[in-house]
Design an enzyme around this catalytic site. Structure first.
Site, PDB file in Angstrom:
ATOM      1  N   MET A 116     -23.480  26.584 -37.183  1.00 24.66           N
ATOM      2  CA  MET A 116     -23.242  27.957 -36.735  1.00 24.66           C
ATOM      3  C   MET A 116     -22.045  27.946 -35.784  1.00 24.66           C
ATOM      4  O   MET A 116     -21.636  26.885 -35.295  1.00 24.66           O
ATOM      5  CB  MET A 116     -24.490  28.515 -36.011  1.00 24.66           C
ATOM      6  CG  MET A 116     -25.755  28.544 -36.863  1.00 24.66           C
ATOM      7  SD  MET A 116     -25.530  29.278 -38.506  1.00 24.66           S
ATOM      8  CE  MET A 116     -25.351  31.014 -38.099  1.00 24.66           C
TER       9      MET A 116
ATOM     10  N   SER B 285     -11.037   8.625 -28.999  1.00 20.19           N
ATOM     11  CA  SER B 285      -9.759   8.113 -28.491  1.00 20.19           C
ATOM     12  C   SER B 285      -9.624   8.178 -26.980  1.00 20.19           C
ATOM     13  O   SER B 285      -8.731   7.572 -26.412  1.00 20.19           O
ATOM     14  CB  SER B 285      -8.601   8.839 -29.173  1.00 20.19           C
ATOM     15  OG  SER B 285      -8.715  10.206 -28.933  1.00 20.19           O
TER      16      SER B 285
ATOM     17  N   ASP C 204     -24.356  16.508 -31.275  1.00 15.60           N
ATOM     18  CA  ASP C 204     -25.683  16.198 -31.842  1.00 15.60           C
ATOM     19  C   ASP C 204     -26.353  14.941 -31.272  1.00 15.60           C
ATOM     20  O   ASP C 204     -27.527  14.715 -31.539  1.00 15.60           O
ATOM     21  CB  ASP C 204     -25.568  15.974 -33.372  1.00 15.60           C
ATOM     22  CG  ASP C 204     -25.069  17.202 -34.096  1.00 15.60           C
ATOM     23  OD1 ASP C 204     -25.094  18.277 -33.487  1.00 15.60           O
ATOM     24  OD2 ASP C 204     -24.648  17.081 -35.251  1.00 15.60           O
TER      25      ASP C 204
ATOM     26  N   HIS D  60     -25.899 -17.767 -56.209  1.00 16.63           N
ATOM     27  CA  HIS D  60     -25.310 -16.675 -56.993  1.00 16.63           C
ATOM     28  C   HIS D  60     -26.191 -16.387 -58.212  1.00 16.63           C
ATOM     29  O   HIS D  60     -27.083 -17.167 -58.556  1.00 16.63           O
ATOM     30  CB  HIS D  60     -23.899 -17.065 -57.430  1.00 16.63           C
ATOM     31  CG  HIS D  60     -22.918 -17.092 -56.288  1.00 16.63           C
ATOM     32  ND1 HIS D  60     -21.596 -17.412 -56.434  1.00 16.63           N
ATOM     33  CD2 HIS D  60     -23.090 -16.835 -54.965  1.00 16.63           C
ATOM     34  CE1 HIS D  60     -20.986 -17.331 -55.262  1.00 16.63           C
ATOM     35  NE2 HIS D  60     -21.884 -17.000 -54.349  1.00 16.63           N
TER      36      HIS D  60
ATOM     37  N   GLY E  81     -17.996  15.550 -38.497  1.00 20.33           N
ATOM     38  CA  GLY E  81     -17.860  16.996 -38.563  1.00 20.33           C
ATOM     39  C   GLY E  81     -16.594  17.389 -39.327  1.00 20.33           C
ATOM     40  O   GLY E  81     -15.868  16.524 -39.832  1.00 20.33           O
TER      41      GLY E  81
ATOM     42  N   GLU F 218     -25.646 -16.562 -61.403  1.00 18.65           N
ATOM     43  CA  GLU F 218     -25.623 -17.576 -62.467  1.00 18.65           C
ATOM     44  C   GLU F 218     -26.564 -18.730 -62.126  1.00 18.65           C
ATOM     45  O   GLU F 218     -27.289 -19.220 -62.987  1.00 18.65           O
ATOM     46  CB  GLU F 218     -24.201 -18.139 -62.647  1.00 18.65           C
ATOM     47  CG  GLU F 218     -23.157 -17.110 -63.033  1.00 18.65           C
ATOM     48  CD  GLU F 218     -22.477 -16.470 -61.829  1.00 18.65           C
ATOM     49  OE1 GLU F 218     -23.162 -16.203 -60.830  1.00 18.65           O
ATOM     50  OE2 GLU F 218     -21.259 -16.229 -61.889  1.00 18.65           O
TER      51      GLU F 218
ATOM     52  N   THR G  87     -13.651  18.322 -38.452  1.00 22.39           N
ATOM     53  CA  THR G  87     -12.332  17.869 -37.982  1.00 22.39           C
ATOM     54  C   THR G  87     -12.012  16.487 -38.541  1.00 22.39           C
ATOM     55  O   THR G  87     -10.975  16.272 -39.173  1.00 22.39           O
ATOM     56  CB  THR G  87     -12.292  17.817 -36.428  1.00 22.39           C
ATOM     57  OG1 THR G  87     -12.866  19.009 -35.923  1.00 22.39           O
ATOM     58  CG2 THR G  87     -10.882  17.654 -35.933  1.00 22.39           C
TER      59      THR G  87
ATOM     60  N   ARG H  41     -26.948   5.368 -46.525  1.00 23.83           N
ATOM     61  CA  ARG H  41     -26.702   4.510 -45.355  1.00 23.83           C
ATOM     62  C   ARG H  41     -27.069   3.067 -45.671  1.00 23.83           C
ATOM     63  O   ARG H  41     -26.360   2.132 -45.298  1.00 23.83           O
ATOM     64  CB  ARG H  41     -27.536   4.978 -44.156  1.00 23.83           C
ATOM     65  CG  ARG H  41     -27.000   6.223 -43.507  1.00 23.83           C
ATOM     66  CD  ARG H  41     -27.795   6.561 -42.259  1.00 23.83           C
ATOM     67  NE  ARG H  41     -27.333   7.826 -41.702  1.00 23.83           N
ATOM     68  CZ  ARG H  41     -27.891   8.446 -40.681  1.00 23.83           C
ATOM     69  NH1 ARG H  41     -28.953   7.913 -40.092  1.00 23.83           N
ATOM     70  NH2 ARG H  41     -27.396   9.578 -40.232  1.00 23.83           N
TER      71      ARG H  41
HETATM   72  P1  NAP Z   1     -15.931  15.403 -35.545  1.00 23.71           P
HETATM   73  O1  NAP Z   1     -15.131  15.761 -36.749  1.00 23.71           O
HETATM   74  O2  NAP Z   1     -17.195  14.672 -35.745  1.00 23.71           O
HETATM   75  O3  NAP Z   1     -15.064  14.561 -34.538  1.00 23.71           O
HETATM   76  C1  NAP Z   1     -13.835  15.063 -34.087  1.00 23.71           C
HETATM   77  C2  NAP Z   1     -13.070  13.933 -33.440  1.00 23.71           C
HETATM   78  O4  NAP Z   1     -12.613  13.017 -34.405  1.00 23.71           O
HETATM   79  C3  NAP Z   1     -11.828  14.434 -32.746  1.00 23.71           C
HETATM   80  O5  NAP Z   1     -12.128  14.959 -31.478  1.00 23.71           O
HETATM   81  C4  NAP Z   1     -11.005  13.178 -32.688  1.00 23.71           C
HETATM   82  O6  NAP Z   1     -11.426  12.328 -31.654  1.00 23.71           O
HETATM   83  C5  NAP Z   1     -11.380  12.503 -34.005  1.00 23.71           C
HETATM   84  N1  NAP Z   1     -10.349  12.871 -34.964  1.00 23.71           N
HETATM   85  C6  NAP Z   1     -10.219  14.018 -35.606  1.00 23.71           C
HETATM   86  N2  NAP Z   1      -9.103  14.000 -36.377  1.00 23.71           N
HETATM   87  C7  NAP Z   1      -8.538  12.817 -36.216  1.00 23.71           C
HETATM   88  C8  NAP Z   1      -7.371  12.191 -36.731  1.00 23.71           C
HETATM   89  N3  NAP Z   1      -6.561  12.809 -37.576  1.00 23.71           N
HETATM   90  N4  NAP Z   1      -7.071  10.976 -36.349  1.00 23.71           N
HETATM   91  C9  NAP Z   1      -7.864  10.339 -35.491  1.00 23.71           C
HETATM   92  N5  NAP Z   1      -8.985  10.869 -34.944  1.00 23.71           N
HETATM   93  C10 NAP Z   1      -9.325  12.089 -35.307  1.00 23.71           C
HETATM   94  O7  NAP Z   1     -16.202  16.715 -34.670  1.00 23.71           O
HETATM   95  P2  NAP Z   1     -16.184  18.262 -35.004  1.00 23.71           P
HETATM   96  O8  NAP Z   1     -15.201  18.661 -36.023  1.00 23.71           O
HETATM   97  O9  NAP Z   1     -16.162  18.932 -33.679  1.00 23.71           O
HETATM   98  O10 NAP Z   1     -17.601  18.478 -35.651  1.00 23.71           O
HETATM   99  C11 NAP Z   1     -18.800  18.515 -34.903  1.00 23.71           C
HETATM  100  C12 NAP Z   1     -19.741  19.508 -35.539  1.00 23.71           C
HETATM  101  O11 NAP Z   1     -19.968  19.108 -36.885  1.00 23.71           O
HETATM  102  C13 NAP Z   1     -21.085  19.579 -34.880  1.00 23.71           C
HETATM  103  O12 NAP Z   1     -21.473  20.933 -34.784  1.00 23.71           O
HETATM  104  C14 NAP Z   1     -22.002  18.844 -35.835  1.00 23.71           C
HETATM  105  O13 NAP Z   1     -23.307  19.345 -35.780  1.00 23.71           O
HETATM  106  C15 NAP Z   1     -21.360  19.133 -37.156  1.00 23.71           C
HETATM  107  N6  NAP Z   1     -21.642  18.086 -38.163  1.00 23.71           N
HETATM  108  C16 NAP Z   1     -22.095  18.519 -39.359  1.00 23.71           C
HETATM  109  C17 NAP Z   1     -22.349  17.594 -40.341  1.00 23.71           C
HETATM  110  C18 NAP Z   1     -22.838  18.049 -41.672  1.00 23.71           C
HETATM  111  O14 NAP Z   1     -22.944  17.244 -42.611  1.00 23.71           O
HETATM  112  N7  NAP Z   1     -23.136  19.309 -41.817  1.00 23.71           N
HETATM  113  C19 NAP Z   1     -22.140  16.218 -40.125  1.00 23.71           C
HETATM  114  C20 NAP Z   1     -21.655  15.833 -38.892  1.00 23.71           C
HETATM  115  C21 NAP Z   1     -21.403  16.785 -37.921  1.00 23.71           C
HETATM  116  P3  NAP Z   1     -10.575  12.292 -30.279  1.00 23.71           P
HETATM  117  O15 NAP Z   1     -10.655  13.682 -29.727  1.00 23.71           O
HETATM  118  O16 NAP Z   1     -11.247  11.269 -29.496  1.00 23.71           O
HETATM  119  O17 NAP Z   1      -9.161  11.947 -30.686  1.00 23.71           O
END
Ligand code: NAP
Length: 369
Positions: A157, A226, A194, A44, A298, A46, A300, A178
């Site tokens: 896009m 999932s 991606d 550690h 992404g 110290e 979502t 990271r």
């Molecule tokens: P995402 O957010 O990466 O993944 C979506 C998946 O996450 C869902 O299908 C689901 O999986 C899971 N999920 C979502 N909500 C949830 C919840 N409440 N509880 C549990 N699981 C959950 O995918 P996306 O929205 O389609 O985004 C993809 C796009 O984002 C791509 O075009 C990529 O290029 C872009 N992207 C951009 C960046 C950036 O920094 N600009 C970074 C990453 C990605 P299940 O369907 O298996 O349940």
């Protein structure tokens, strides 16, 4: 203490899952020894400072960024080392959030006649270890959500095309995020769009505190999928390090076998409405000693984490271009309809990274109701 905090930062990329800690020994106004913790299992801060000071530690004051430990772990207790060396005063920036220590180290020192002070530069010391502190005090990792967007807040896009939004310097900056993280997490949507590697591609010489040629730890990769839709040839499955695919129970054994044969660890965790329960997954990760999680998903999944109040920090890279309102946004928040439901943030830091803007913001807890 400021010097001790700078020393602790040298362990930013190496101490995980242990905290980053620094220590400076001062006698009659002069630094007689200093040190920091480098790796779990190694001495550690110290101990390193005491070794550097040798006999000069007798009668000294120890400035340490975290309360000295008082129990036998992989190394002997630091309280014992400080007492044996004859340190007369200990100034700690903060109490150890580990419930097994939590003030007992300082009590042990006080009981042995050492003068003790706590709270000097506490905010700076806490900022060294957001993940360790949150894991110890709440059983959850610290979640940092990173997204790259155009200046008008667009991440891809309408077609899904998104490479590359930000500049090379911004992407290198993400590599450093990271490198300090214990795990990097994404969703199946991003994987299918991606096929990201989510690996660490910096050399040790590019990370302050690391020695040239030193082995770099690949953070754990966590994929939320999932229904086990991940293709067996996904790029991240073939890379060094571990990829954990989190899913609720009830998956076809053939899918589990297919992905495990491809190099993944399929991790069955608690489900919620047929999906992975995000809060429960984070608790599981904390039990695996994951301190800091970097979400690189992404709109979502990033929206789902934000809506559930599971994000501690947002890091947004904004590139100087406009993608238009047909392009996709940063966070999908379908339930958010009224101004009063907005997720309020406080901006903590704002700077240029190459040609891009980096904004670090934290959600205002109270505003979520
Ligand atoms: P995402 O957010 O990466 O993944 C979506 C998946 O996450 C869902 O299908 C689901 O999986 C899971 N999920 C979502 N909500 C949830 C919840 N409440 N509880 C549990 N699981 C959950 O995918 P996306 O929205 O389609 O985004 C993809 C796009 O984002 C791509 O075009 C990529 O290029 C872009 N992207 C951009 C960046 C950036 O920094 N600009 C970074 C990453 C990605 P299940 O369907 O298996 O349940």
């Amino acid at each position: 203490m400021a010097r001790a905090i700078r020393l602790a930062r040298l362990g930013l990329f190496t101490t995980d899952p242990n905290p980053r800690v620094g220590c400076v020994l001062v006698r009659t106004g002069e630094v007689v020894g200093e040190g920091y913790h480098r790796r779990a299992g190694e001495p550690h801060a110290e101990r390193n400072a005491l070794t550097a000071a040798g006999g000069q530690a007798r009668g000294a004051t120890a400035y340490v960024t975290l309360e000295p430990c008082c129990r036998q772990g992989k190394t002997p207790p630091c309280t014992e080392g400080l007492l044996t060396a004859g340190v007369r005063r200990v100034v700690a920036a903060m109490v150890d959030p580990n419930p097994l220590v939590a003030g007992r180290g300082l009590e042990t020192l006080k009981a042995a006649g050492v003068a003790v002070q706590v709270g000097v530069l506490a905010a700076e010391a806490r900022a060294l270890n957001p993940g360790f502190i949150k894991r110890m005090s709440q059983g959850l990792p610290y979640v940092r959500c990173k997204l790259a967007a155009s200046l008008d807040g667009r991440t891809a896009m309408a077609s899904g095309e998104s490479k590359w939004i930000t500049s090379e310097p911004a992407r290198r900056d993400v590599q450093r995020l990271r490198a300090r993280s214990s795990a990097i997490l994404t969703g199946i949507g991003t994987l299918l769009a991606d096929d990201p590697a989510l690996d660490l591609r910096l050399g040790a010489e590019e990370l302050p505190g690391m020695r040239p040629g030193e082995q770099i730890r690949q953070p754990l990769r966590v994929l939320i999928d999932s229904r086990l839709r991940t293709p067996a040839n996904a790029r991240m499955l073939g890379l060094p390090g571990t990829t954990l695919i989190a899913c609720p129970e009830g998956q076809a054994p053939s899918d589990v076998m297919r992905l495990e044969a491809a190099g993944a660890q399929v991790y069955v965790c608690a489900g919620r409405e047929g999906r992975v329960d995000l809060a429960s997954l984070l608790r599981d990760l904390a039990r695996r000693e994951i301190n800091e999680v970097l979400v690189e998903a992404g709109p979502t999944l990033a929206g789902a984490f934000l809506e559930a109040g599971l994000v501690d920090e947002l890091v947004l890279y904004l590139a100087p271009h406009i993608m238009g309102d047909a392009a996709r946004g940063l966070f999908r928040l379908p339930g958010l309809e009224r101004m009063q439901d907005r997720i309020e943030l406080t901006i903590r830091d704002l700077r240029m990274v190459g040609p891009d803007l980096r904004i670090t913001a934290v959600p205002v807890e109270a505003a979520r109701g």
